[in-house]
Design a protein around this motif. Structure first.
Motif, PDB file in Angstrom:
ATOM      1  N   PHE A  42       0.852  -1.191   0.000  1.00 20.51           N
ATOM      2  CA  PHE A  42       0.000   0.000   0.000  1.00 20.51           C
ATOM      3  C   PHE A  42       0.891   1.245   0.000  1.00 20.51           C
ATOM      4  O   PHE A  42       2.091   1.155   0.280  1.00 20.51           O
ATOM      5  N   ARG A  43       0.287   2.374  -0.350  1.00 24.28           N
ATOM      6  CA  ARG A  43       1.066   3.609  -0.413  1.00 24.28           C
ATOM      7  C   ARG A  43       1.017   4.316   0.931  1.00 24.28           C
ATOM      8  O   ARG A  43      -0.069   4.561   1.460  1.00 24.28           O
ATOM      9  N   GLY A  45       2.383   7.680   2.153  1.00 30.19           N
ATOM     10  CA  GLY A  45       3.073   8.884   1.684  1.00 30.19           C
ATOM     11  C   GLY A  45       3.671   8.579   0.327  1.00 30.19           C
ATOM     12  O   GLY A  45       2.986   8.096  -0.564  1.00 30.19           O
ATOM     13  N   PRO A  48       6.362   2.868  -0.214  1.00 32.82           N
ATOM     14  CA  PRO A  48       5.471   1.714  -0.111  1.00 32.82           C
ATOM     15  C   PRO A  48       5.493   1.101   1.295  1.00 32.82           C
ATOM     16  O   PRO A  48       6.531   1.101   1.960  1.00 32.82           O
TER      17      PRO A  48
END
Lengths: 123, 426
Positions: A42-43, A45, A48
């Protein structure tokens, strides 16, 4: 003519997308996105993160940037460990570097589940 | 012969007489033996063991001089040398240099004994040593060759994890260099010197010394510690593959699949060198002046064409990635939000590393899958950077235009006010 003059002004006045301050918390997914013994990236900022659902149904979230040469790591369900494909580095589910060249552990994040959302925050 | 041991003895009776800072560990009881008491008052070589003992791992674990040398540590404080050095109490004195490995192995090869101090302690050091070049020459009676004390020290031996130990990872190369940079000593064995100097320029040394990465390899990681041998041609890929697993697996698969013996001509060192392993550069691939591929592949061969395509892709991917990164950096400095684009660009970096790893499989198809994906991600990053600058330019023009409009409105209002004032005045 009035519109052609005012449109650029209105576009200019509307604020641009604000650059992100250092992200402290993100929604990494929803409950049910992951089956037990599964992981996903997931991202967080600009970087990853990796969210892992453990076999007992709990969640673990860690930085997904390998501490060796910054490759993105992935979850290996067959080994129940986090793996960096670049140089075969392994981390356990608490982020500890257990074999291969990574010199340091992965940063571990806090995970909270609220209203079906999996919220990951910096510890 | 009496020795002036009264004062130290009295001080021992005074609680806290030797107490220094409270953070220092308690003095091991072995330091209070008559061996230490007497040898401290001697000069030179005979004094050194007593002086250095305070920080010796053996003493810190509670062992004393007599555990290695025998004798009676309770006798001799009154100067009775014979009582302290009593052969009936196992006194063996200083071991002969060639006997040192066996001397140390009395304890270090005894699993039951070593478990008292460390349940995971290895006890195969002597066995390993006997397989090494050092050990074989020692067994043949060579007294110049390295024995335990040359690497670990004689007295004042520290644990491997102690940064002051001669065998701590950051100190290993210098420890090996003490002999391996000694031209006269190495001359006896027809061994060239300079390996440690070459190593210190390598990417491994930079990681170890500059980044403080203690997992980075030093001499013993490739050559072995107690069983130190130069890796043979057939085992080089295995040695490098202990860390560079994927590259080694890809390399071995190539051998297996094609059924050809690559060991004779192609091994890791052929492209990467051995001690002076430099950071891999893009121009090592391809067919340029610095290409390592052209050492085996001549123009017209399929391997040459594959190398050319690999080189071109890596150069393009690196260049586009660099350009996109710089563009996004500048856009961010100018106040644009490029976080998601940076995140997406990370894929290009990952694919660049992946492509370079896959180059070790010499499979152009697999290589191109990764490089093409990377180039696509890098170009998307470049497009995102240009889009951010287009938005920035638009906003700057908008600022100029809006200022003109505002100025025109102000001028118009001012003109109108003056007109009204003049009209009112009449």
């Amino acid at each position: 003519m009035c519109v052609s003059m005012l449109y650029p002004v209105a576009r200019y006045i509307s604020p641009p997308e604000v650059p992100e301050a250092s992200t402290q918390s993100v929604v990494a997914g929803r409950e049910g996105d992951l089956k037990p013994n599964q992981g996903k990236i997931f991202r967080f900022g600009e970087q990853p993160g990796i969210l892992v659902r453990t076999e007992d149904g709990g969640y673990r979230a860690l930085s997904a940037t390998c501490t060796h040469l910054n490759c993105t790591v992935q979850f290996r369900g067959d080994l129940k460990q986090i793996w960096c494909a670049c140089h075969n580095g392994f981390y356990d589910l608490s982020g500890k570097n257990v074999s291969g060249p990574p010199p340091r552990p992965l940063e571990e994040y806090k995970v909270n589940v609220a209203d079906g959302e999996i919220v990951v925050s910096r510890a | 012969m009496r020795r002036p041991a009264i004062l130290p003895a009295l001080l021992l009776l005074v609680p806290g007489a030797f107490a220094a800072e409270p953070t220092k560990p308690a003095k091991p009881p072995a330091l209070e033996s008559s061996c230490v008491t007497c040898h401290k008052d001697l000069d030179g070589e005979l004094q050194q063991p007593a002086v250095m003992a305070a920080e010796d791992i053996h003493f810190l674990k509670g062992l004393g001089c007599n555990d290695c040398h025998g004798g009676n540590p309770q006798a001799g404080a009154d100067g009775d040398l014979d009582a302290a050095h009593d052969p009936k109490k196992g006194w063996s004195g200083r071991p002969h240099r060639k006997d040192i490995p066996v001397f140390c192995a009395k304890c270090h090869a005894d699993a039951a004994f070593m478990k008292r101090f460390d349940p995971k302690a290895r006890v195969d050091q002597l066995q390993e040593y006997r397989t090494s070049v050092h050990g074989k020459k020692n067994a043949a009676g060579d007294e110049r060759v390295a024995v335990c004390v040359d690497c670990h020290g004689v007295h004042g031996i520290r644990a491997v994890k102690d940064p002051r130990a001669k065998v701590y990872p950051a100190n290993v190369a210098d420890t090996c260099a003490r002999c391996h940079n000694d031209a006269a000593l190495m001359g006896h064995y027809f061994i060239e010197i300079g390996q440690v100097d070459a190593y210190k320029k390598s990417v491994h040394a930079r990681a170890l010394y500059d980044k403080g990465d203690m997992s980075a390899p030093t001499c013993n990681d490739c050559h072995g510690s107690h069983g130190a041998v130069p890796p043979g041609v057939e085992s080089i890929a295995g040695v490098c593959g202990t860390c560079h697993t994927r590259e080694a697996t890809l390399f071995r698969d190539t051998e297996a699949k094609k059924g050809i013996d690559l060991s004779a001509c192609i091994q890791c060192v052929m492209c990467h060198s051995n001690h002076a392993v430099l950071p891999p550069t893009d121009d090592m691939l391809g067919v340029g002046d610095k290409s390592t591929c052209t050492a085996c592949h001549a123009a017209g061969e399929p391997g040459y064409q594959a190398a050319k395509e690999m080189g071109e892709d890596v150069v393009r991917l690196t260049g586009t990635l660099r350009e996109a990164t710089e563009l996004l950096d500048r856009a961010e400095q100018a106040g644009m939000a490029v976080g998601p684009d940076r995140f997406a660009l990370k894929k290009a970096g990952d694919q660049l590393v992946e492509s370079k790893v896959l180059a070790h499989g010499f499979d152009l198809g697999r290589f191109k899958e990764a490089s093409t994906e990377g180039i696509k991600a890098a170009e998307a990053g470049l497009t995102a950077g240009h889009r951010a600058f287009a938005e920035l330019r638009f906003r700057r023009k908008g600022l100029a235009l809006s200022l003109i409009v505002i100025a025109a409105v102000i001028a118009g209002l001012a003109f109108k006010v003056r007109q009204i004032e003049r009209g009112g005045g009449r």
